[in-house]
Design an enzyme around this catalytic site. Structure first.
Site, PDB file in Angstrom:
ATOM      1  N   ASP A   1     -64.958   8.613  -1.006  1.00  0.00           N
ATOM      2  CA  ASP A   1     -63.887   8.659  -2.002  1.00  0.00           C
ATOM      3  C   ASP A   1     -62.649   7.962  -1.437  1.00  0.00           C
ATOM      4  OD1 ASP A   1     -63.290  10.785  -4.612  1.00  0.00           O
ATOM      5  OD2 ASP A   1     -61.585   9.808  -3.635  1.00  0.00           O
TER       6      ASP A   1
ATOM      7  N   HIS B   1     -70.399  11.449 -11.505  1.00  0.00           N
ATOM      8  CA  HIS B   1     -70.371  11.422 -10.039  1.00  0.00           C
ATOM      9  C   HIS B   1     -70.295  12.851  -9.519  1.00  0.00           C
ATOM     10  CE1 HIS B   1     -66.309  10.938 -11.695  1.00  0.00           C
ATOM     11  NE2 HIS B   1     -65.861  11.675 -10.674  1.00  0.00           N
TER      12      HIS B   1
END
Ligand code: DGP
Length: 116
Positions: free
Chosen positions: A32, A102
């Site tokens: 991320d 996700h």
């Protein structure tokens, strides 16, 4: 199935760079950009679906592959024994900001409950 304006479809296509940590035929996992824990990896299906609910209705085996990949990431990132959290934000109230499903894999620190 891809969406031309989808950020994560562009990462799958290689048009936007990402720090990829795991890949299968149907899934991709990358760090991320705004990590919320020492381990913060996003696992996505390569095919475009906006939410987990949409994916489970169209292709439940791929959603299972995403969860299996998340488990593999937890192992390879060294957090499977200490513990980790899988998060799938869905919709505005849950703070979903990218509408390509996700799974967040979060670990490496103790996390509170309930979530904020
Ligand atoms: P969510 O709020 O559940 O939709 O999570 C979206 C996540 O995607 C958020 O934690 C930040 C991350 N993110 C946004 N843009 C990018 C990007 O271009 N690259 C990477 N690696 N992560 C991104």
């Amino acid at each position: 199935m891809t969406e031309p304006d989808c950020l994560f479809c562009k990462i799958v296509a290689g048009d936007i760079p990402a720090d990829v940590v795991h890949e299968t035929a149907a899934t991709l996992a990358f760090r991320d950009l705004q990590p919320q824990a020492p381990v913060h990896v996003l696992v996505i299906p390569k095919q475009h679906q906006p939410t987990a609910g949409a994916l489970v209705q169209t292709d439940p085996t791929v959603l299972a592959e995403v969860i299996a990949a998340a488990r593999d990431v937890a192992v390879s990132e060294g957090v499977s024994d200490s513990g980790y959290r899988l998060v799938i934000n869905t919709g505005a109230d849950a703070h979903q900001s990218v509408f390509h499903v996700h799974v967040h894999v979060l670990g490496g620190r103790a996390m509170g409950w309930p979530p904020g």
